[in-house]
Design a protein around this motif. Sequence first.
Motif, short mmCIF file in Angstrom:
data_model
loop_
_atom_site.label_atom_id
_atom_site.label_comp_id
_atom_site.label_asym_id
_atom_site.label_seq_id
_atom_site.Cartn_x
_atom_site.Cartn_y
_atom_site.Cartn_z
N SER A 315 0.87 -1.15 0.01
CA SER A 315 -0.11 -0.08 0.00
C SER A 315 0.73 1.24 0.04
N GLN A 316 0.18 2.46 -0.32
CA GLN A 316 0.79 3.56 -0.21
C GLN A 316 1.50 3.79 1.22
N SER A 317 1.02 3.72 2.18
CA SER A 317 1.40 3.91 3.46
C SER A 317 2.46 3.11 3.83
N VAL A 318 2.31 1.86 3.50
CA VAL A 318 3.67 1.00 3.93
C VAL A 318 4.80 1.12 2.82
N LEU A 319 4.66 1.47 1.59
CA LEU A 319 5.94 2.09 0.70
C LEU A 319 6.41 3.29 1.50
N LEU A 320 5.73 4.12 1.58
CA LEU A 320 6.12 5.40 2.34
C LEU A 320 7.05 5.20 3.63
N ARG A 321 6.67 4.52 4.09
CA ARG A 321 7.30 3.88 5.69
C ARG A 321 8.43 3.13 5.37
N ILE A 322 8.70 2.24 4.40
CA ILE A 322 9.77 1.55 4.16
C ILE A 322 10.65 2.56 3.52
N ALA A 323 10.59 3.19 2.66
CA ALA A 323 11.27 4.21 2.10
C ALA A 323 11.95 5.13 2.92
N ALA A 324 11.14 5.64 3.94
CA ALA A 324 11.53 6.61 5.09
C ALA A 324 12.68 5.86 6.00
N GLN A 325 12.35 4.71 6.35
CA GLN A 325 13.24 4.12 7.16
C GLN A 325 14.56 3.51 6.51
N ILE A 326 14.50 3.09 5.13
CA ILE A 326 15.71 2.77 4.52
C ILE A 326 16.35 4.02 4.32
N ALA A 327 15.79 4.96 3.73
CA ALA A 327 16.51 6.33 3.68
C ALA A 327 17.37 6.89 5.01
N GLY A 328 16.60 6.82 6.06
CA GLY A 328 16.99 7.06 7.39
C GLY A 328 18.15 6.19 7.73
#
Length: 440
Positions: A315-328
């Motif tokens: 989902s969009q929310s899961v995608l954004l959460r994964i992206a934010a955690q890996i970028a961090g």
Amino acid sequence: MHTLEQLRAGKLKGIRRLTLCCGLTEFPREIFSLADSLEILDLSGNHLSSLPDDLARLSRLKVIFCSQNQFTQLPAVLGQCPSLSMVGFKSNQIEDVPAESLPSQLRWLILTDNRVKSLPDNIGDCTALQKLMLAGNQLSELPVSLANCQALELIRIAANRLAVFPDWLLSLPRLTWLAYAGNPFSHQLEQQALRAEQRKIDWHRLDIAELLGEGASGLIYRATLRQNDYLQPVAVKLFKGAMTSDGLPLCEMAATMKTGRHTGLTQTVGQIQNHPDGVDGLVMALIPNEFGNLAGPPSLESCTRDVYPAELRCSQSVLLRIAAQIAGAACHLHQQGVMHGDLYAHNILWTNTGDALLSDFGAASFFDPAELHRSEQFQRLEVRAFGCLLEELTARCDDLSVSVQEALQQLIAACLQPQMAYRPSFADICGRLQQITQAS
């Protein structure tokens, strides 16, 4: 796995892939009976030292593996094979790579764990080259002609004899995954990481249970750490001590200890001491069972891109959460002077709610953050890997709003920008992802 008996009896007629591991000392001529169909030939784990001069009769052959044999020279006949694009000769005793040995359509060359001291200048003519595995050789320099390989995306030059880093590598527009630890030019930073303060854990305080998995560099076990009256479930990684496709296990251990703590990284508890056999090892936080690998590693066909389960959607929310955690997590690593080197979905553990952990530091390399220009280049190289990841995740998301999709496409384009200087930093990426999330 096939047998010579099957081959000689004509039972393998029409196969595309042949695997023979049966103590071969000579190339079986019966293989030529498969010339009309054979595309992948795996002769690894034998005692071969040469290939026949008429190998090019296998006109459909795309991939050849001859790892763990006794070759001292990369066979010149390989360059005559009209369809050959992947060549794997890991763990031989190869010292010489003749100019004639490089096929014109070469995409993927594996010479890991050999004795290669130099590469021919005409490797720069292999303009389709995407993946170059050279860890564990005796290279003191790379041919500058490699700069012509504009399609090159992954290169492993760890554990060689390079006195200086070849700066021109960073001009390659598609270079994404780089490993260079274990060379003289990086030795000082690696030793500093190994000497850094790190919690030591006595082997005898560990109760080892079942094997959880095996990677290129070591074995991972479930274990219990005894601390006074408290029993802590942990994972224990015992290093094999051998060369891997990415480099030296000792360099991986140094990088793992250097990374410190971050919610988007697998966590190291301490370094093992007093192992009865002197084996190096780490005690790590045990990852809950609900985490699994986001993707599988690249295939022969995909070369540099991961293979995702066909059914995987997010989902969009899961995608954004994964992206934010890996970028961090990547931002944190770079602040410590560590480049992951293998930022791929297959090295990300995730849950269906979007928790994500970046793991596996086998390809990690060190840089000095105080050297601003060089460190910014290394960081922006890894930004391209994040752009690939974000592109892959976006393609597997069905409920993206128009505004979020547009914002993500702009971010992906910025991360994949051919000119490294124009790519955002991970700090910038974290900020943009936060804005996208808040606006969604």
